[in-house]
Design an enzyme around this catalytic site. Structure first.
Site, PDB file in Angstrom:
ATOM      1  N   GLY A  15      64.341  53.921  36.388  1.00  0.00           N
ATOM      2  CA  GLY A  15      64.412  54.385  37.779  1.00  0.00           C
ATOM      3  C   GLY A  15      65.773  54.067  38.371  1.00  0.00           C
ATOM      4  O   GLY A  15      65.924  53.923  39.584  1.00  0.00           O
ATOM      5  N   ASP A  67      62.830  59.811  29.464  1.00  0.00           N
ATOM      6  CA  ASP A  67      61.560  59.845  30.198  1.00  0.00           C
ATOM      7  C   ASP A  67      60.723  58.649  29.730  1.00  0.00           C
ATOM      8  O   ASP A  67      60.438  58.529  28.532  1.00  0.00           O
ATOM      9  CB  ASP A  67      60.841  61.168  29.873  1.00  0.00           C
ATOM     10  CG  ASP A  67      59.551  61.343  30.661  1.00  0.00           C
ATOM     11  OD1 ASP A  67      58.983  60.330  31.126  1.00  0.00           O
ATOM     12  OD2 ASP A  67      59.104  62.492  30.788  1.00  0.00           O
ATOM     13  N   VAL A  68      60.321  57.787  30.660  1.00  0.00           N
ATOM     14  CA  VAL A  68      59.566  56.588  30.249  1.00  0.00           C
ATOM     15  C   VAL A  68      58.218  56.928  29.608  1.00  0.00           C
ATOM     16  O   VAL A  68      57.627  56.087  28.933  1.00  0.00           O
ATOM     17  CB  VAL A  68      59.330  55.595  31.427  1.00  0.00           C
ATOM     18  CG1 VAL A  68      60.624  54.963  31.888  1.00  0.00           C
ATOM     19  CG2 VAL A  68      58.578  56.242  32.567  1.00  0.00           C
ATOM     20  N   SER A 147      53.667  47.759  43.913  1.00  0.00           N
ATOM     21  CA  SER A 147      53.633  48.252  45.297  1.00  0.00           C
ATOM     22  C   SER A 147      52.519  47.507  46.023  1.00  0.00           C
ATOM     23  O   SER A 147      51.554  47.057  45.386  1.00  0.00           O
ATOM     24  CB  SER A 147      53.305  49.748  45.313  1.00  0.00           C
ATOM     25  OG  SER A 147      53.010  50.182  46.628  1.00  0.00           O
ATOM     26  N   TYR A 160      48.125  56.795  42.706  1.00  0.00           N
ATOM     27  CA  TYR A 160      49.235  55.849  42.878  1.00  0.00           C
ATOM     28  C   TYR A 160      48.701  54.429  43.016  1.00  0.00           C
ATOM     29  O   TYR A 160      49.158  53.501  42.342  1.00  0.00           O
ATOM     30  CB  TYR A 160      50.054  56.244  44.110  1.00  0.00           C
ATOM     31  CG  TYR A 160      51.315  55.411  44.316  1.00  0.00           C
ATOM     32  CD1 TYR A 160      52.425  55.614  43.507  1.00  0.00           C
ATOM     33  CD2 TYR A 160      51.383  54.446  45.328  1.00  0.00           C
ATOM     34  CE1 TYR A 160      53.584  54.861  43.706  1.00  0.00           C
ATOM     35  CE2 TYR A 160      52.534  53.700  45.519  1.00  0.00           C
ATOM     36  CZ  TYR A 160      53.632  53.916  44.709  1.00  0.00           C
ATOM     37  OH  TYR A 160      54.774  53.171  44.895  1.00  0.00           O
ATOM     38  N   ALA A 161      47.710  54.251  43.903  1.00  0.00           N
ATOM     39  CA  ALA A 161      47.155  52.908  44.141  1.00  0.00           C
ATOM     40  C   ALA A 161      46.527  52.352  42.857  1.00  0.00           C
ATOM     41  O   ALA A 161      46.695  51.167  42.533  1.00  0.00           O
ATOM     42  CB  ALA A 161      46.121  52.964  45.264  1.00  0.00           C
ATOM     43  N   LYS A 164      49.310  51.324  40.337  1.00  0.00           N
ATOM     44  CA  LYS A 164      50.039  50.107  40.712  1.00  0.00           C
ATOM     45  C   LYS A 164      49.156  48.868  40.602  1.00  0.00           C
ATOM     46  O   LYS A 164      49.635  47.783  40.261  1.00  0.00           O
ATOM     47  CB  LYS A 164      50.623  50.249  42.117  1.00  0.00           C
ATOM     48  CG  LYS A 164      51.708  51.316  42.232  1.00  0.00           C
ATOM     49  CD  LYS A 164      52.929  50.995  41.383  1.00  0.00           C
ATOM     50  CE  LYS A 164      54.091  51.952  41.645  1.00  0.00           C
ATOM     51  NZ  LYS A 164      55.292  51.622  40.866  1.00  0.00           N
ATOM     52  N   ILE A 193      59.803  51.139  51.952  1.00  0.00           N
ATOM     53  CA  ILE A 193      61.250  50.978  51.757  1.00  0.00           C
ATOM     54  C   ILE A 193      61.918  52.346  51.883  1.00  0.00           C
ATOM     55  O   ILE A 193      61.390  53.362  51.390  1.00  0.00           O
ATOM     56  CB  ILE A 193      61.548  50.368  50.352  1.00  0.00           C
ATOM     57  CG1 ILE A 193      60.689  49.106  50.105  1.00  0.00           C
ATOM     58  CG2 ILE A 193      63.034  50.061  50.199  1.00  0.00           C
ATOM     59  CD1 ILE A 193      60.877  47.990  51.100  1.00  0.00           C
TER      60      ILE A 193
END
Ligand code: NAI
Length: 254
Positions: A15, A67-68, A147, A160-161, A164, A193
């Site tokens: 990133g 690409d990871v 996050s 997403y949640a 993470k 952020i």
């Protein structure tokens, strides 16, 4: 120059082309470390690497367009870093994506994409870093960028949640498996952020800022400083931990 004792560190960072990853690479470079800058966006990566390393030639020597989600490419990238810069001493899994995600409407593809980048990609990266560190027998430190969404869920951010939260527990598992090799692994959980991932206009961000105890959103350098701490020997007895940097947002009851 501050004294984080990272002078001869070789630090792959994913990133790295944008936001928090780029800010971290700048800080690492200022400390005399060698960030190996990894990102899927080649053009933005080369531009970012030239900001960190000056000349286009030096930028190209330290930039890895990968690409990871591709574990073979990640393994090959670590081999190339070893060959060019020496063994990895520290590593930061920062690559991440966010997308609208609701358990009623998500397609399989939408769900898998976020889990693949944020969780599987971080796993492939940390595994490759750890294998190189173990072989070098010099210990080391790894930081994953999680996050606050991994600590509390949020509406319309299910994938997403989830990714993470799993990343935070993956970080603990890595800390357990690698502790005997003198390798520390910690997560950093940022709050809101100001980076391109937010994809919100200024007015929206101003409204969000009012909900944060410090009354502002954070900047990338404030996260990069926390990562430097976790990488450094000042955190020599810290492992399996999650450092929250969120202006007090998760300290609130409502
Ligand atoms: P950003 O969007 O500025 O940077 C993310 C970088 O990851 C981009 O350069 C992108 O090209 C790269 N990337 C995406 N998919 C990739 C892949 N498959 N392989 C390699 N690189 C890939 O966002 P930001 O804010 O700098 O995000 C860094 C990390 O911080 C992410 O993991 C994000 O989830 C996390 N984070 C950010 C917060 C924020 O408010 N900005 C809050 C909490 C966590």
């Amino acid at each position: 120059m501050s004294n984080w004792k990272l002078k001869s560190a070789v630090v792959p960072v994913t990133g790295a082309a944008s936001g928090i990853g780029l800010a971290l690479c700048k800080l690492l470079r200022a400390e005399g470390a060698t960030p190996a800058m990894i990102d899927v966006n080649r053009d933005r990566l080369l531009f970012a690497a030239s900001e960190v390393y000056g000349s286009a030639e030096e930028a190209a020597r330290h930039a890895y367009a990968v690409d990871v989600c591709n574990s073979h490419a990640i393994d090959a990238c670590f081999e190339e870093i070893l060959h060019t810069h020496g063994p990895t001493t520290h590593a930061v899994a920062g690559a991440g994506i966010v997308g609208p995600s609701n358990v009623l409407t998500d397609t399989d593809e939408q769900w898998h994409r976020v889990i693949d980048v944020n969780l599987n990609g971080a796993m492939y990266f940390c595994r490759a870093a750890a294998r190189q560190m173990v072989a070098a027998k010099r210990g080391g430190a790894i930081v994953t960028i999680a996050s606050i969404a991994g600590l509390k869920a949020k509406e319309n951010r299910a994938s997403y949640a989830t990714s993470k939260a799993a990343l935070i527990n993956l970080t603990r598992a890595l800390a357990l498996d690698l502790g005997g090799f003198g390798i520390r692994v910690n997560a950093l959980a940022p709050g809101v952020i100001d980076t391109p991932i937010q994809n919100s206009n200024r007015t929206t961000l101003d409204v969000v800022a009012e909900t944060i105890p410090l009354k502002r959103i954070g900047v990338s350098d404030e996260i990069a400083n926390g990562v430097l701490f976790l990488l450094s020997t000042y955190a020599s007895y810290v492992t399996g931990e999650t450092l929250v940097i969120d202006g007090g947002l998760t300290a609130k009851y409502r």
